[in-house]
Design an enzyme around this catalytic site. Structure first.
Site, PDB file in Angstrom:
ATOM      1  CG  ASP A 185       3.989   7.212  -5.727  1.00 19.85           C
ATOM      2  OD1 ASP A 185       3.434   6.258  -5.181  1.00 19.85           O
ATOM      3  OD2 ASP A 185       3.677   8.402  -5.515  1.00 19.85           O
TER       4      ASP A 185
ATOM      5  CG  HIS B  53       4.769   7.820   3.582  1.00 15.54           C
ATOM      6  ND1 HIS B  53       3.816   8.770   3.854  1.00 15.54           N
ATOM      7  CD2 HIS B  53       4.281   7.088   2.540  1.00 15.54           C
ATOM      8  CE1 HIS B  53       2.799   8.629   3.013  1.00 15.54           C
ATOM      9  NE2 HIS B  53       3.056   7.618   2.213  1.00 15.54           N
TER      10      HIS B  53
END
Length: 383
Positions: free
Chosen positions: A219, A300
């Site tokens: 991330d 995403h």
């Protein structure tokens, strides 16, 4: 949730020319190192073989921009939202910000008198919410506004919003907890009350490696440079905060290939499905021979791609949180000149994101991150 992020923050941090708690601790470390070397010699070991301890970095608190945006992300963070009395005026806000700035500056340079605080880097930021800015007619950016409602939101008003948002980050949660006490004590004379607070963390990773979120994916793989002028408005910017609960158990139950198709990235390497390495730019237009997109239409990464917003990017500095076994997730913190960018991205995600079954947005806030302070000009002095 938006994982197209990274943190190429400036890690330079010079010590201040003063003798304070940090200097004394460093001197003690030198004496201890000398004693250790003598003991090693007595035992027949070469003291030169032992690496010298690196003293903790001191993060300069004062500067054109606040250290919570210019310094690298530290592993532990605490977010606080305060509300001011309805009768508070600009002078009350300036007094509150000056008191907060005094605490943060002392904590950063090691002069805050508290034996529980050890020598460690500390970064921070302070930001004013749109309701207070409007009430006091502050010279906030015209783009500062509350976010609209998004499909699927389950927002808790008690965890959202706030007149003043503060963030402190350090190497250890202990430090952010102690600083929270000092900040609340500094805010008390103004009549400010705590609206909500939230702790977050990053997993420990080697320098230069991207941390993983609670879904197990890296991330922080693509982010603008913090110096990008597109992020700033007179050395200030706008924070968008979202607390996002993640159903980690349900997501973990998916086969790995389904997880990767939902995310648009490889689980182990972090590479986009169209690339070979983590930092390759995801190409959302590449197709398979049958005409289907390599990065699926509901992935995403595709829906949050800057290519869909004319290349506009947010500076993302998110953290994980783990409050209870069934309340774990992401503290999405993103900085941008205009929160309309976030609104566009979130509308696309809310409508089509393959991750939606595993995500619930439970809190939200926007705030104007003020320009940095100077020794003779505390936070908010120009309001």
């Amino acid at each position: 949730m938006h994982i197209e992020s990274g943190n190429p923050q400036d890690t330079a941090a010079s010590a201040r020319p003063r003798i304070g708690r940090r200097a004394l601790l460093s001197a003690g470390a030198v004496l201890a190192a000398g004693a250790g070397a003598a003991a090693a010699t007595a035992l027949g070991r070469d003291p030169a073989a032992a690496p010298a301890a690196t003293p903790p970095a001191v993060v300069p608190h004062h500067g054109a921009r606040q250290s919570g945006l210019t310094y690298r992300q530290l592993p532990a963070t605490r977010l606080l939202a305060l509300d001011l009395p309805e009768a508070a005026d600009r002078d009350a806000l300036r007094g509150l910000l000056a008191a907060v700035d005094k605490v943060l500056a002392a904590a950063a340079d090691g002069s805050l008198a508290d034996p529980r605080l050890s020598a460690a880097p500390i970064s921070s930021l302070a930001a004013v919410g749109p309701a207070l800015a409007a009430r006091l007619k502050l010279p906030a950016p015209a783009e500062l506004a509350e976010l609209p409602a998004f499909p699927g939101d389950r927002l808790d008003a008690g965890r959202s919003g706030g007149d003043l948002l503060l963030q402190v980050s350090a190497e250890h949660p202990w430090t952010t907890g102690v600083l929270t006490e000092h900040l609340l004590a500094a805010a008390k004379p103004s009549g400010a009350t705590l609206r909500w607070n939230q702790a977050g963390f990053l997993p420990s990773v080697p320098d230069g490696e991207t941390p993983r979120n609670l879904f197990g994916f890296k991330d922080g793989s693509a982010n603008p440079d913090p110096a990008d002028p597109g992020l700033w408005n007179a050395d200030g910017t706008i924070l968008v905060y979202r607390r996002i609960r993640m159903d980690t158990a349900a997501f973990a139950a998916l086969p790995a290939d389904r997880q990767e198709l939902s995310m648009g990235r490889r689980l182990m390497s972090g590479a986009p499905l169209t690339g070979a390495a983590e930092h390759d730019d995801p190409d959302i237009y590449v197709k398979h021979p049958d005409g289907s997109y390599v990065i699926p239409v509901d992935a995403h990464v595709r829906l949050s791609s800057p290519r869909l917003d004319g290349g506009a990017r947010m500076l993302r500095r998110g953290y994980s949180y783990d409050d209870t076994p069934d309340d774990r997730g992401l503290l999405f913190c993103a900085f941008m000149r205009d929160p309309a960018l976030f609104t566009r991205v979130q509308n696309r995600l809310a409508a089509n994101d393959a991750l939606n079954p595993f995500l619930t947005h439970t809190a939200s806030a926007t705030a104007w991150v003020l320009p940095g302070s100077h020794p003779d000009r505390p936070l908010g002095a120009t309001l």
